[in-house]
Every structure is written in C-alpha cells, then in structure tokens.
Design an enzyme around this catalytic site. Structure first.
Site, short mmCIF file in Angstrom:
data_model
loop_
_atom_site.label_atom_id
_atom_site.label_comp_id
_atom_site.label_asym_id
_atom_site.label_seq_id
_atom_site.Cartn_x
_atom_site.Cartn_y
_atom_site.Cartn_z
N THR A 1 59.27 23.36 32.97
CA THR A 1 60.19 24.30 33.63
C THR A 1 59.43 25.52 34.13
O THR A 1 58.70 26.15 33.37
CB THR A 1 61.29 24.73 32.63
OG1 THR A 1 61.93 23.56 32.15
CG2 THR A 1 62.29 25.66 33.28
N ALA B 1 45.01 29.85 36.34
CA ALA B 1 44.00 29.27 37.24
C ALA B 1 43.14 28.28 36.47
O ALA B 1 42.66 27.29 37.04
CB ALA B 1 43.13 30.37 37.83
N THR B 2 42.96 28.51 35.18
CA THR B 2 42.20 27.55 34.37
C THR B 2 42.86 26.18 34.44
O THR B 2 42.20 25.15 34.66
CB THR B 2 42.13 28.04 32.90
OG1 THR B 2 41.46 29.31 32.88
CG2 THR B 2 41.40 27.06 32.02
N SER C 1 45.21 32.97 40.60
CA SER C 1 45.86 33.44 39.37
C SER C 1 46.59 34.75 39.65
O SER C 1 46.04 35.64 40.32
CB SER C 1 44.77 33.67 38.32
OG SER C 1 45.34 34.03 37.09
N GLN D 1 39.15 35.52 42.05
CA GLN D 1 38.76 36.93 42.21
C GLN D 1 38.80 37.36 43.68
O GLN D 1 38.50 38.51 44.00
CB GLN D 1 37.35 37.17 41.65
CG GLN D 1 37.22 36.91 40.16
CD GLN D 1 37.85 38.00 39.29
OE1 GLN D 1 38.16 39.09 39.75
NE2 GLN D 1 38.03 37.70 38.02
N CYS E 1 35.23 36.76 29.51
CA CYS E 1 35.43 35.46 28.88
C CYS E 1 34.28 35.16 27.92
O CYS E 1 34.47 34.53 26.90
CB CYS E 1 35.50 34.35 29.93
SG CYS E 1 36.83 34.63 31.08
N HIS F 1 47.48 37.21 37.55
CA HIS F 1 47.13 38.43 36.82
C HIS F 1 45.86 39.12 37.33
O HIS F 1 45.52 40.21 36.87
CB HIS F 1 47.07 38.18 35.31
CG HIS F 1 45.88 37.43 34.80
ND1 HIS F 1 44.82 38.05 34.20
CD2 HIS F 1 45.58 36.11 34.79
CE1 HIS F 1 43.93 37.14 33.82
NE2 HIS F 1 44.37 35.95 34.17
N ASN G 1 33.27 36.32 39.28
CA ASN G 1 33.97 37.25 38.38
C ASN G 1 33.02 38.17 37.63
O ASN G 1 33.40 39.26 37.23
CB ASN G 1 34.84 36.48 37.37
CG ASN G 1 34.05 35.43 36.63
OD1 ASN G 1 33.44 34.56 37.23
ND2 ASN G 1 34.05 35.50 35.31
N1 PLP Z 1 38.11 31.75 37.63
C1 PLP Z 1 37.67 33.02 37.69
C2 PLP Z 1 36.63 33.38 38.70
C3 PLP Z 1 38.18 33.97 36.82
O1 PLP Z 1 37.73 35.22 36.87
C4 PLP Z 1 39.16 33.58 35.89
C5 PLP Z 1 39.66 34.55 34.88
O2 PLP Z 1 38.91 35.14 34.14
C6 PLP Z 1 39.61 32.27 35.89
C7 PLP Z 1 39.06 31.37 36.78
C8 PLP Z 1 40.68 31.81 34.95
O3 PLP Z 1 41.92 32.37 35.34
P1 PLP Z 1 43.19 32.34 34.36
O4 PLP Z 1 43.06 33.55 33.49
O5 PLP Z 1 44.38 32.41 35.27
O6 PLP Z 1 43.12 31.07 33.63
#
Ligand code: PLP
Length: 359
Positions: A223, A70-71, A185, A168, A305, A187, A140
């Site tokens: 890929t 997601a980042t 994301s 989230q 994070c 995970h 988050n």
């Molecule tokens: N945005 C939010 C609200 C998140 O909680 C997170 C992960 O901690 C991210 C973005 C980033 O996701 P990813 O781990 O897939 O880069």
C-alpha cells in the site's frame, strides 16, 4: 549554535512538503489509495498528482514507480538485469548488490574512476558492457558529476542499458537524457524519508522484488502512503521552481566556505561538481577529535552511510587517496536552508579546531 551541514545524508523537510502531507494524515485523508470508494479515489488522485510532479523533473518516455527508498529502487533495478558493470564510486545501494548478483551466477564488475572522481570512459569502453552499466549522476561523498549522457551512449552502443543513481542530482541539476532506469529519493530533496522511486523507460521490463497486491503496475506491491507521495511531489515541484535559484545560492555558500577553508585540500574535481558538497582534507587531521570538539556542527567524516564503520571511504580510496588521507577528510554539505553567516562561523570553528591539533 547548532548548524546542520550534512545535506548529503538527508535534507530538512521543506515547509511546503510538510503542508502537502498533512491532509493525508488527517481524518479525511487516511484512506487506502487502492480502495475504490470516494476517499480512496481522492487519495489515489493525490498519488497521481505527485507522480506527475516528480516525472516533470525526469526524461520523457518513462514512468515513475514509487518505492520505499532509493536503495530499494536500485535493488529493484539490478535484481534481474543480467551482468552489471558499476563504477567504483557508486553508493553501497549499488555496490552491495554485487553479492546477490554473483550468487545468481551473474557477473558484477567494478569500473575505474579518474582521480577527479569522474567515470573513466575508456575503462567502460574496454570493459564492453553486455547487460547493465551503473553510473551515478552526482556522487554523495565528493559531489562530482559523471558524464551520464556519454556513459549512456557507450552502454547503448554495446546493447547494454544504463542504471543511473540520481539521488543526489534529482531536483538540483537537470537529469540528462540517456539513462534507462533512474533511482531517486524524496529525503534528499527536502521531502520526507521513507519514499523513493524508480523511473523506468517505456518498453523495459523488470521483475518485481516484492510480490503482493500488484500495486505500482505490478512492480512494487504494498500500500502506498499518500502522505509520503504528496510530500515527495511537493518537494519535487518546489525543486523544479527553484532549481536555478537553489544552485546559485549553493554556489555562493560554496565560495564562502571555500574562502575560509582555503588551506584545506579539496577531494574531487572543483569544476565537475554539485557545489553543495565540500569534501576536504588536512594531512594529519584527527577527524574523530574534530567531531567531538565541534559537537554543534553536524558534519560527516566521509559518507554518512560508511561513517562509524571505521573503514576508510571507498570513494576516497577509488580516487587515489591513501587510507590516511581518506581518514583525514571531512564532508560539509549545505543547501537551501543553510545560513551563510552561520556557515562561515562553522568553517572558522572547524579550521581553528584543526589548528589546535597542530595541523
Ligand atoms: N544513492 C545515493 C547517491 C545516496 O546518497 C543515497 C543515500 O544516502 C542512496 C542512494 C540511498 O537512498 P535512500 O536513503 O533513499 O535509500
């Protein structure tokens, strides 16, 4: 006994997602999904099934572009979008784009949130967005929910688009209509790490962040991993099937945990929230000591994070907490595989350890 209470940092892999991944890791499923032969086409078909499973949880009128996280999806969204207004409680994946955006000569402005942890709509209106507004759906760190449909209406009224970080929220609550770009994301929804996606509204043109073979409609070369896609898709399908049941289970866990920790102060709104997130504080609490004394409880001091940085959480500061209050806060995150009895025992242990500290 170890208990995992860090569901905002990541979730365990659902057995169904793991099963869906295995064929694409074996000797019949390893082909490149971009190859034209039979094995390649089978892998590509699995990728497309996954894309549809994920799209089923997103608004209509857009497409899902797979990314590595997601980042990456958020970086792709913001990288050539013009001026950006972002709420103060956004994830670092948004806020840390300020520097490259400004280096580009574009404007990056932080918008206020309420003490309850929700977007300040008057602040957004006053800021008059020109190109893009960033608003997350579920926070988050504190679990609060933003009024994303209303934010989209304000942004659109000014001719701007809405970039929504739904990491989230996806698979947990319904994603409202309104956003033009949505980052998700795998995970965080019981899927594998290493894959995310950006949902892109039809008609919106983006510039790639990564160039190469032109995969993902030219937006994200590289890929694809059919195993990661299949795991993400299966996790999304499972979330769709269980969305109400999961929310009810999590609400019951919340009630049980809150009951034990009733004397702790809740950070963020009690109502506008995802209940799998319990961010609490106790005046004078030494969180590092609590963590070292409760080593079998996998919980977080603020955002995973930010933890370890020593900096107080930007989210807790944005909702008006002092540095000390932010440092007195812990985050408990629970979800589908959390055992209620174990959660209650963990909360009792945390509370007893805090009392030992004299707080
Ligand atoms: N945005 C939010 C609200 C998140 O909680 C997170 C992960 O901690 C991210 C973005 C980033 O996701 P990813 O781990 O897939 O880069």
């Amino acid at each position: 006994m170890t208990i995992y209470l860090d569901y905002q940092a990541t979730t365990p892999l659902a057995p169904e997602a793991r099963e869906a991944m295995l064929p694409w890791l074996g000797d019949q499923g390893f082909a490149n999904p971009h190859s034209a032969h039979r094995m390649g086409r089978a892998a590509a078909a699995a990728v497309e099934v996954a894309r549809e499973q994920i799209a089923a949880l997103l608004p209509t009128g857009g497409r899902v572009v797979f990314t590595g996280s997601a980042t990456e999806a958020l970086n792709l969204a913001l990288h050539r979008i013009g001026d950006v207004l972002a709420f103060a409680t956004e994830h670092a994946a948004v806020l840390d784009c300020a520097e490259p955006v400004q280096r580009d000569g574009r404007h990056f402005e932080i918008l206020p949130v309420s003490s309850a942890g929700c977007a300040d709509l008057a602040g957004l209106e006053a800021a008059r967005p020109t190109h893009a507004v960033c608003a997350m759906l579920v926070n988050n760190e504190i679990g609060t929910i933003n009024p994303v449909a209303e934010i989209a209406a304000i942004a659109h009224g000014e001719g701007a688009i809405l970039v929504c970080d739904a990491v989230q929220a996806f698979g947990k609550i319904e994603i409202p209509e309104g956003p033009d770009l949505i980052a998700i994301s795998a995970h965080k929804i019981y899927g594998p790490k290493g894959i995310g996606a950006l949902w892109v509204r039809d008609g919106l043109s983006l510039e790639p962040l990564i160039y190469g073979g032109g995969q993902e409609q030219g937006l994200r070369s590289g890929t694809l991993s059919p195993a990661l896609c299949a795991g993400f898709g299966a996790a999304a399908a499972l979330a769709a099937a269980r969305i109400e049941e999961d929310a009810l289970d999590v609400a019951a866990l919340w009630d049980a945990a809150r009951d034990v920790l009733a004397r702790w102060t809740l950070n963020g709104s009690a109502e506008q929230r995802w209940k799998g997130n319990l961010n609490l504080r106790l005046d004078g609490l030494d969180v590092n000591r609590l963590m070292s004394e409760c080593r079998e409880i996998m919980f977080s001091a603020g955002s995973a994070c930010a933890s370890g940085s020593g900096r107080p959480s930007h989210v807790l500061r944005a909702i008006g907490l002092s540095d000390a209050e932010a440092k007195n806060s812990i985050r408990l995150g629970f979800g589908r595989y959390t055992d209620r009895v174990a959660l209650i025992a963990a909360c009792r242990q945390l509370d007893a350890a805090a009392r030992e500290q004299g707080v």
